[in-house]
Design a protein around this motif. Structure first.
Motif, PDB file in Angstrom:
ATOM      1  N   THR A  92      -9.118 -50.473  36.497  1.00 54.30           N
ATOM      2  CA  THR A  92      -9.160 -49.207  37.236  1.00 54.30           C
ATOM      3  C   THR A  92      -8.857 -48.027  36.320  1.00 54.30           C
ATOM      4  O   THR A  92      -8.003 -48.103  35.443  1.00 54.30           O
ATOM      5  N   GLY A  93      -9.581 -46.935  36.553  1.00 55.45           N
ATOM      6  CA  GLY A  93      -9.327 -45.693  35.828  1.00 55.45           C
ATOM      7  C   GLY A  93      -9.811 -45.660  34.403  1.00 55.45           C
ATOM      8  O   GLY A  93      -9.445 -44.760  33.637  1.00 55.45           O
ATOM      9  N   LYS A  94     -10.664 -46.605  34.016  1.00 52.35           N
ATOM     10  CA  LYS A  94     -11.078 -46.658  32.611  1.00 52.35           C
ATOM     11  C   LYS A  94     -12.109 -45.592  32.248  1.00 52.35           C
ATOM     12  O   LYS A  94     -12.221 -45.216  31.085  1.00 52.35           O
ATOM     13  N   ALA A  95     -12.879 -45.120  33.223  1.00 54.83           N
ATOM     14  CA  ALA A  95     -13.962 -44.180  32.905  1.00 54.83           C
ATOM     15  C   ALA A  95     -13.420 -42.922  32.240  1.00 54.83           C
ATOM     16  O   ALA A  95     -13.955 -42.451  31.230  1.00 54.83           O
ATOM     17  N   LEU A  96     -12.360 -42.358  32.809  1.00 57.19           N
ATOM     18  CA  LEU A  96     -11.769 -41.145  32.239  1.00 57.19           C
ATOM     19  C   LEU A  96     -11.246 -41.397  30.839  1.00 57.19           C
ATOM     20  O   LEU A  96     -11.455 -40.590  29.917  1.00 57.19           O
ATOM     21  N   LEU A  97     -10.577 -42.527  30.652  1.00 56.66           N
ATOM     22  CA  LEU A  97     -10.000 -42.838  29.346  1.00 56.66           C
ATOM     23  C   LEU A  97     -11.084 -43.093  28.307  1.00 56.66           C
ATOM     24  O   LEU A  97     -10.957 -42.674  27.150  1.00 56.66           O
ATOM     25  N   ARG A  98     -12.149 -43.782  28.708  1.00 52.04           N
ATOM     26  CA  ARG A  98     -13.247 -44.027  27.766  1.00 52.04           C
ATOM     27  C   ARG A  98     -13.901 -42.714  27.352  1.00 52.04           C
ATOM     28  O   ARG A  98     -14.274 -42.527  26.192  1.00 52.04           O
ATOM     29  N   GLY A  99     -14.066 -41.816  28.317  1.00 54.50           N
ATOM     30  CA  GLY A  99     -14.656 -40.514  27.999  1.00 54.50           C
ATOM     31  C   GLY A  99     -13.816 -39.727  27.023  1.00 54.50           C
ATOM     32  O   GLY A  99     -14.345 -39.012  26.160  1.00 54.50           O
ATOM     33  N   ALA A 100     -12.487 -39.849  27.139  1.00 59.16           N
ATOM     34  CA  ALA A 100     -11.598 -39.150  26.214  1.00 59.16           C
ATOM     35  C   ALA A 100     -11.579 -39.810  24.839  1.00 59.16           C
ATOM     36  O   ALA A 100     -11.456 -39.134  23.813  1.00 59.16           O
ATOM     37  N   LEU A 101     -11.708 -41.142  24.828  1.00 58.81           N
ATOM     38  CA  LEU A 101     -11.613 -41.884  23.566  1.00 58.81           C
ATOM     39  C   LEU A 101     -12.891 -41.829  22.735  1.00 58.81           C
ATOM     40  O   LEU A 101     -12.832 -41.899  21.503  1.00 58.81           O
ATOM     41  N   LEU A 102     -14.035 -41.686  23.375  1.00 60.06           N
ATOM     42  CA  LEU A 102     -15.308 -41.769  22.661  1.00 60.06           C
ATOM     43  C   LEU A 102     -15.393 -40.832  21.454  1.00 60.06           C
ATOM     44  O   LEU A 102     -15.790 -41.257  20.358  1.00 60.06           O
ATOM     45  N   PRO A 103     -15.019 -39.543  21.584  1.00 59.68           N
ATOM     46  CA  PRO A 103     -15.067 -38.672  20.394  1.00 59.68           C
ATOM     47  C   PRO A 103     -14.091 -39.114  19.303  1.00 59.68           C
ATOM     48  O   PRO A 103     -14.379 -38.909  18.111  1.00 59.68           O
ATOM     49  N   ILE A 104     -12.957 -39.692  19.690  1.00 58.10           N
ATOM     50  CA  ILE A 104     -11.983 -40.160  18.699  1.00 58.10           C
ATOM     51  C   ILE A 104     -12.590 -41.307  17.896  1.00 58.10           C
ATOM     52  O   ILE A 104     -12.451 -41.382  16.672  1.00 58.10           O
ATOM     53  N   LEU A 105     -13.291 -42.200  18.578  1.00 58.57           N
ATOM     54  CA  LEU A 105     -13.988 -43.287  17.882  1.00 58.57           C
ATOM     55  C   LEU A 105     -15.069 -42.730  16.967  1.00 58.57           C
ATOM     56  O   LEU A 105     -15.385 -43.322  15.923  1.00 58.57           O
ATOM     57  N   GLY A 106     -15.644 -41.582  17.354  1.00 56.08           N
ATOM     58  CA  GLY A 106     -16.682 -40.955  16.544  1.00 56.08           C
ATOM     59  C   GLY A 106     -16.153 -40.165  15.374  1.00 56.08           C
ATOM     60  O   GLY A 106     -16.935 -39.699  14.532  1.00 56.08           O
ATOM     61  N   GLY A 107     -14.825 -39.969  15.297  1.00 55.58           N
ATOM     62  CA  GLY A 107     -14.237 -39.276  14.152  1.00 55.58           C
ATOM     63  C   GLY A 107     -13.514 -37.993  14.478  1.00 55.58           C
ATOM     64  O   GLY A 107     -12.893 -37.398  13.600  1.00 55.58           O
ATOM     65  N   ALA A 108     -13.569 -37.506  15.729  1.00 56.14           N
ATOM     66  CA  ALA A 108     -12.867 -36.281  16.104  1.00 56.14           C
ATOM     67  C   ALA A 108     -11.364 -36.520  16.074  1.00 56.14           C
ATOM     68  O   ALA A 108     -10.889 -37.611  16.386  1.00 56.14           O
ATOM     69  N   ARG A 109     -10.624 -35.481  15.713  1.00 53.58           N
ATOM     70  CA  ARG A 109      -9.180 -35.618  15.587  1.00 53.58           C
ATOM     71  C   ARG A 109      -8.413 -34.523  16.316  1.00 53.58           C
ATOM     72  O   ARG A 109      -7.252 -34.246  16.009  1.00 53.58           O
ATOM     73  N   SER A 110      -9.034 -33.886  17.289  1.00 55.26           N
ATOM     74  CA  SER A 110      -8.362 -32.884  18.119  1.00 55.26           C
ATOM     75  C   SER A 110      -9.226 -32.658  19.343  1.00 55.26           C
ATOM     76  O   SER A 110     -10.384 -33.099  19.402  1.00 55.26           O
ATOM     77  N   VAL A 111      -8.675 -31.942  20.321  1.00 54.90           N
ATOM     78  CA  VAL A 111      -9.444 -31.624  21.525  1.00 54.90           C
ATOM     79  C   VAL A 111     -10.638 -30.752  21.169  1.00 54.90           C
ATOM     80  O   VAL A 111     -11.751 -30.966  21.668  1.00 54.90           O
ATOM     81  N   ALA A 112     -10.435 -29.768  20.290  1.00 54.12           N
ATOM     82  CA  ALA A 112     -11.539 -28.890  19.888  1.00 54.12           C
ATOM     83  C   ALA A 112     -12.632 -29.679  19.169  1.00 54.12           C
ATOM     84  O   ALA A 112     -13.830 -29.468  19.417  1.00 54.12           O
ATOM     85  N   GLU A 113     -12.235 -30.582  18.297  1.00 53.42           N
ATOM     86  CA  GLU A 113     -13.227 -31.398  17.603  1.00 53.42           C
ATOM     87  C   GLU A 113     -13.946 -32.330  18.570  1.00 53.42           C
ATOM     88  O   GLU A 113     -15.130 -32.628  18.389  1.00 53.42           O
ATOM     89  N   ALA A 114     -13.249 -32.782  19.596  1.00 56.47           N
ATOM     90  CA  ALA A 114     -13.900 -33.610  20.617  1.00 56.47           C
ATOM     91  C   ALA A 114     -14.971 -32.798  21.347  1.00 56.47           C
ATOM     92  O   ALA A 114     -16.063 -33.309  21.633  1.00 56.47           O
ATOM     93  N   ASP A 115     -14.665 -31.532  21.648  1.00 58.80           N
ATOM     94  CA  ASP A 115     -15.671 -30.660  22.262  1.00 58.80           C
ATOM     95  C   ASP A 115     -16.868 -30.493  21.337  1.00 58.80           C
ATOM     96  O   ASP A 115     -18.029 -30.531  21.779  1.00 58.80           O
ATOM     97  N   ALA A 116     -16.593 -30.301  20.038  1.00 66.94           N
ATOM     98  CA  ALA A 116     -17.668 -30.140  19.061  1.00 66.94           C
ATOM     99  C   ALA A 116     -18.506 -31.412  18.957  1.00 66.94           C
ATOM    100  O   ALA A 116     -19.739 -31.359  18.885  1.00 66.94           O
ATOM    101  N   TRP A 117     -17.835 -32.544  18.952  1.00 65.86           N
ATOM    102  CA  TRP A 117     -18.524 -33.836  18.864  1.00 65.86           C
ATOM    103  C   TRP A 117     -19.467 -34.016  20.049  1.00 65.86           C
ATOM    104  O   TRP A 117     -20.620 -34.421  19.888  1.00 65.86           O
ATOM    105  N   ARG A 118     -19.002 -33.703  21.249  1.00 65.99           N
ATOM    106  CA  ARG A 118     -19.835 -33.857  22.444  1.00 65.99           C
ATOM    107  C   ARG A 118     -21.029 -32.897  22.404  1.00 65.99           C
ATOM    108  O   ARG A 118     -22.141 -33.269  22.785  1.00 65.99           O
ATOM    109  N   LEU A 119     -20.782 -31.676  21.958  1.00 61.10           N
ATOM    110  CA  LEU A 119     -21.874 -30.698  21.875  1.00 61.10           C
ATOM    111  C   LEU A 119     -22.936 -31.170  20.888  1.00 61.10           C
ATOM    112  O   LEU A 119     -24.144 -31.095  21.171  1.00 61.10           O
ATOM    113  N   TRP A 120     -22.504 -31.672  19.741  1.00 58.34           N
ATOM    114  CA  TRP A 120     -23.461 -32.156  18.742  1.00 58.34           C
ATOM    115  C   TRP A 120     -24.228 -33.358  19.266  1.00 58.34           C
ATOM    116  O   TRP A 120     -25.438 -33.479  19.048  1.00 58.34           O
ATOM    117  N   GLN A 121     -23.534 -34.260  19.989  1.00 58.67           N
ATOM    118  CA  GLN A 121     -24.174 -35.471  20.476  1.00 58.67           C
ATOM    119  C   GLN A 121     -25.333 -35.175  21.427  1.00 58.67           C
ATOM    120  O   GLN A 121     -26.319 -35.906  21.465  1.00 58.67           O
TER     121      GLN A 121
END
Length: 294
Positions: free
Chosen positions: A171-200
């Motif tokens: 239960t509740g994994k969807a939110l956590l996976r969405g937050a973790l995906l940019p970290i797995l992609g190399g992002a290291r902050s909330v701002a970088e996670a936003d950048a990662w999603r925009l680039w993707q």
């Protein structure tokens, strides 16, 4: 026994050293010398309980083999980007019957981790504590911030967070996976996670995140937030806070000079624009990438 340490003890322990139950009850009455923090757990003073008092009280309430996890555990490792909470999250064996009480959140687990002592408290390893805290946090940014800091500061690997998430509750994994995906992609902050999603979602060329780049002679150039090796293009998410002040400004100028000397095109973007002006940011990236192709 009752004057050292965190000044928290069980009523049973007091009785075991010869204190009558009626004396304990009287001292814990309103205006008395002590306070009853939890049923059967006594604070040996009448002032406000500190977070440390509450942690020790929660572990006494939970019984042997209990382990501190979640936000309070992460604080003991020194993590800073944490959501506010008043609760103490404790893991206990699955077969134990202990209930939530007051500020204590009890979680029964068949996967108790090997605890790590932190200032005398059995504490879950960081990857487990992050995921446990994330499950109690409703905001994706707060979850991303915890995950990013734990990786950025070397407390755990992104894969450890992913493995812990996979092994835990469904239960509740969807939110956590969405937050973790940019970290797995190399992002290291909330701002970088936003950048990662925009680039993707941009269909731009492949971009790597937080990789160190060097010149042909081996000289260090920079570690851009985003790096398109195919075109020699760097993307920096530059916050005003991080780059303010004489030192930050000087470091940014020196970095940009190294980019220029190496012939690297760099785009600098404020974190706020990733959400307020994503279309304009993408247009700037595409124009810069077109220039890099020339």
């Amino acid at each position: 026994m009752i004057t050292n340490g965190p000044k928290v003890i069980t009523a049973k322990q007091l009785e075991a050293i010869g204190m009558p139950r009626r004396t304990i009850s009287r001292r814990c009455e309103p205006g008395g010398q002590w306070r009853m923090l939890l049923p059967g757990v006594v604070l040996l003073q009448n002032g406000e309980a500190t977070d440390e008092h509450k942690i020790h009280a929660a572990l006494l309430h939970s019984g042997s083999d209990s382990i501190l996890t979640g936000v309070r555990a992460l604080e003991r490792y020194g993590l800073r980007n944490l959501p506010h909470t008043d609760e103490v999250h404790v893991l206990i064996p699955a077969n134990r019957s202990v209930s939530n009480c007051g500020f204590v959140h009890i979680e029964r687990s068949r996967r108790l981790p090997n605890p790590r002592p932190r200032s005398g408290v059995p504490t879950a390893p960081v990857h487990r504590a992050v995921v446990d805290a994330a499950r109690r946090t409703p905001h994706k940014d707060a979850i991303t911030a915890m995950m990013a800091e734990s990786v950025q500061r070397g407390f755990c690997l992104p894969r450890s967070l992913a493995d812990e998430l996979d092994a835990g509750r469904r239960t509740g994994k969807a939110l956590l996976r969405g937050a973790l995906l940019p970290i797995l992609g190399g992002a290291r902050s909330v701002a970088e996670a936003d950048a990662w999603r925009l680039w993707q979602r941009s269909k731009l060329p492949e971009c790597r995140w937080n990789v160190k780049i060097f010149g042909a002679d081996g000289t260090y150039i920079a570690q851009p937030d985003g790096w398109c090796d195919e075109l020699g293009f760097a993307w920096e998410i530059d916050s005003l806070e991080h780059h303010a002040g004489d030192t930050g400004f000087r470091d940014t100028l020196a970095r940009n000079a190294r980019y220029a000397a190496a012939g690297i095109i760099v785009v600098q973007t404020l974190p706020s624009r990733l959400r307020s002006e994503p279309g304009k940011v993408l247009a700037e990236l595409r124009a810069a990438l077109d220039s890099a192709r020339l």
